[in-house]
Write an enzyme that holds these catalytic residues in place. Structure first.
Site, PDB file in Angstrom:
ATOM      1  N   ARG A  18     -32.329  34.533 -67.686  1.00  0.00           N
ATOM      2  CA  ARG A  18     -31.374  34.500 -69.196  1.00  0.00           C
ATOM      3  C   ARG A  18     -30.465  34.106 -68.049  1.00  0.00           C
ATOM      4  O   ARG A  18     -29.554  35.072 -67.427  1.00  0.00           O
ATOM      5  CB  ARG A  18     -31.171  35.561 -69.684  1.00  0.00           C
ATOM      6  CG  ARG A  18     -30.201  36.612 -70.513  1.00  0.00           C
ATOM      7  CD  ARG A  18     -30.625  38.058 -70.618  1.00  0.00           C
ATOM      8  NE  ARG A  18     -30.491  38.504 -71.995  1.00  0.00           N
ATOM      9  CZ  ARG A  18     -28.877  38.758 -71.564  1.00  0.00           C
ATOM     10  NH1 ARG A  18     -28.056  38.785 -70.587  1.00  0.00           N
ATOM     11  NH2 ARG A  18     -27.942  39.193 -72.955  1.00  0.00           N
ATOM     12  N   LYS A  55     -24.392  38.661 -62.301  1.00  0.00           N
ATOM     13  CA  LYS A  55     -24.193  40.130 -61.916  1.00  0.00           C
ATOM     14  C   LYS A  55     -23.358  40.702 -60.857  1.00  0.00           C
ATOM     15  O   LYS A  55     -23.259  39.786 -60.413  1.00  0.00           O
ATOM     16  CB  LYS A  55     -25.336  40.448 -62.364  1.00  0.00           C
ATOM     17  CG  LYS A  55     -26.116  40.301 -64.085  1.00  0.00           C
ATOM     18  CD  LYS A  55     -27.698  41.738 -64.454  1.00  0.00           C
ATOM     19  CE  LYS A  55     -27.628  41.363 -66.329  1.00  0.00           C
ATOM     20  NZ  LYS A  55     -29.174  41.728 -65.859  1.00  0.00           N
TER      21      LYS A  55
END
Length: 417
Positions: free
Chosen positions: A392, A358
Site C-alpha cells: 500500500r 511512515k
C-alpha cells in the site's frame, strides 16, 4: 584454485531446489525423498503440557532433529512449557505422522497444528481471490494498492479533503502508473489524530468514490473501521474493506463484510492514546508499547480478528492480513516486524504491507514524509522478499517499478515491457 568449486546453494522454495537437483540428474523417486530434507524449519508451540513436551522432544531426537523445552520441565517440573521444534521439513513431517499414532488428544492436536503451520508457511493453501472484477493470483506477482487520502490532516501531507477533482485525477494517474487497487480513506490514522463522525467521513469519501467507480476499472477499497461507512461505500461500488482496527472497533463491521461477501483487510493495531507519544518533527512514533513477544502477539491478535470475521460468516478466502506498521509499535518494533514479516505466512492468508512514507523511515533516515521515497522503496523490496502480496503506497509509479524488479528477482516473475 579450488578443485571442486564448492559453494553454498541459496533457494527459497521447493521449485528452485528441484531445479538444482535435476541438474545433478537425480532420479524422480530420489528427488521426492530429497526435497523435504532440503528445508530447515524452527517451529514454536506455546503452552504445551509437560508430558506432551517430553514426548515431542524425544520424538524429534529420535528423528534426528531437536526439541527445545524449558530447563525446569526437562528436569522434572510438572508445568506447561513453550516448545521449539528444530529440524528439516522431512523430520517434521515424520513427527506429524508419529504423533497421530499416540492415543493422547494433545499430541494429535499438536500434529494438526504443526501440519497446518507448515502448509501455510509454504503457501500451499493460498487460492486466487476475486476483488471486484479482478482476480488476484497470490504468488505470481506483487499487487500495488494506491492510497487516496481525502483527509485534511494526513501524516504524509497528501490529504485531498474537499477536492474531488484532484482526488479523482490522482486516482486515474495511479491506475495509469500501475495501481491494481485504489484505497480511499476519509479519516486520518496518524498518531494523535481525532476521530470524526460517520457523516463527516461519508461526506469526504462518497463524492470521490461515486466518480471513481465510473472512471477506473480497478477495484476500489474503502479504508474505514465504521460499519455504516463501509456499507454505504460498498453500495456505491467499493469492492473491499480495509479496516485498520481489524474488525475490533465496530461490532457490526464483520457482519457488513459477510453480508456483501467482499474481501477484507484485517490490520493489527495496538494504538491507544495512553500508549502514544507525539513527536511533531517527523510525524510521531509510538514509544513504550509493551509486547510480551512481538511476533507471537501480532500473530495471535490477527488470528483473533480472523476469528471475528469467520464468526460473522466471512469466507476465510476473503481475508487479507496486515501487520500494522506504525500502529502501536515503536521504531525498533516496526523494524523487527519487517525483518520477520515472513512469520505471518503461518496465518495462511495474503499479506498486505503498508510502510509508505511512515515515521519508521523518517526516524531511520531523519527525513520528513515528502523525502521518504527511497526508504519506502527499501521496505517494499525487502517486504516482497519476505512474502508481502500487496504493498500500500503513496508513490505508485516508483513503487510499481520497485515491485516489478523485486518480483523478477524473488519470484522469477520477469515480464517484458
Amino acid at each position: 584454485m579450488r578443485r571442486f568449486n564448492a559453494r553454498i546453494l541459496e533457494y527459497s522454495n521447493a521449485e528452485k531446489l528441484k531445479k538444482e537437483l535435476e541438474k545433478v540428474k537425480v532420479d524422480w523417486e530420489g528427488l521426492q525423498v530429497m526435497l523435504p530434507k532440503g528445508f530447515f524449519r524452527a517451529l514454536k508451540l506455546e503452552g504445551v503440557n509437560y508430558e506432551a513436551a517430553h514426548i515431542l522432544k524425544q520424538e524429534m531426537l529420535r528423528l534426528g532433529g531437536e526439541g527445545a523445552i524449558s530447563a525446569a520441565v526437562y528436569f522434572g517440573a510438572a508445568s506447561p512449557t513453550d516448545v521449539i521444534l528444530i529440524g528439516t521439513l522431512a523430520q517434521l513431517e515424520a513427527l506429524i505422522n508419529s504423533l497421530r499414532q499416540f492415543p493422547d488428544d494433545t499430541l494429535k492436536a499438536v500434529a494438526q497444528e504443526v501440519e497446518e503451520a507448515l502448509k501455510n508457511y509454504q503457501r500451499e493453501n493460498l487460492k486466487p481471490m476475486q476483488i471486484g472484477k479482478k482476480t488476484f493470483v497470490w504468488g505470481e506477482r506483487t499487487y500495488i494498492m494506491g492510497i487516496i487520502n481525502v483527509t485534511p490532516d494526513s501524516f504524509s501531507g497528501d490529504g485531498l479533503a474537499g477536492n474531488v477533482e484532484e482526488a479523482v485525477a490522482q486516482a486515474i494517474r495511479f491506475v495509469e502508473e500501475g495501481a491494481d487497487i485504489l484505497d480511499i480513506g476519509g479519516e486520518s490514522t496518524r498518531p494523535g489524530s481525532q476521530p470524526i463522525s460517520e457523516e463527516e467521513e461519508l461526506s469526504r469519501v462518497m463524492p470521490v468514490l461515486r466518480r471513481l467507480v465510473k472512471e477506473v476499472d480497478v477495484p476500489i477499497s474503502i479504508d474505514t473501521y465504521k460499519a455504516r461507512v463501509a456499507r454505504e461505500a460498498i453500495e456505491a461500488g467499493a469492492s473491499m474493506v480495509n479496516d485498520v482496527w481489524g474488525l475490533r472497533m465496530d461490532p457490526d463491521m464483520a457482519k457488513v463484510v459477510a453480508e456483501y461477501n467482499v474481501p477484507v483487510v484485517v490490520m493489527h493495531n495496538r494504538s491507544h492514546p495512553k500508549n502514544a507519544v507525539q513527536e511533531a518533527r517527523l510525524g510521531g512514533r509510538y514509544v513504550g508499547v509493551e509486547y510480551q513477544d512481538l511476533m507471537a502477539d501480532i500473530v495471535r491478535e490477527l488470528e483473533y480478528s480472523i476469528g471475528l470475521a469467520l464468526d460473522a460468516g466471512v469466507d476465510f478466502e476473503k481475508i487479507i492480513v496486515d501487520p500494522g506498521i506504525g500502529f502501536g509499535k515503536t521504531v525498533e518494533q516496526n523494524l523487527e516486524i519487517l525483518r520477520r514479516l515472513g512469520e505471518l505466512k503461518v496465518l495462511g492468508r495474503p499479506i498486505l504491507l503498508g510502510t509508505s512514507r511512515k515515521s519508521v523511515i523518517g526516524y531511520v533516515l531523519n527525513l520528513p514524509p515528502n523525502e521518504r521515497v527511497e526508504g519506502t522503496a527499501a521496505t517494499v523490496a525487502l517486504g516482497i522478499a519476505a512474502g508481502a502480496d500487496i504493498v500500500r503506497v503513496h508513490d505508485v509509479k516508483a513503487m510499481a517499478r520497485v515491485a516489478k524488479m523485486a518480483d523478477a528477482i524473488v519470484r522469477g516473475a520477469f515480464r517484458e515491457g
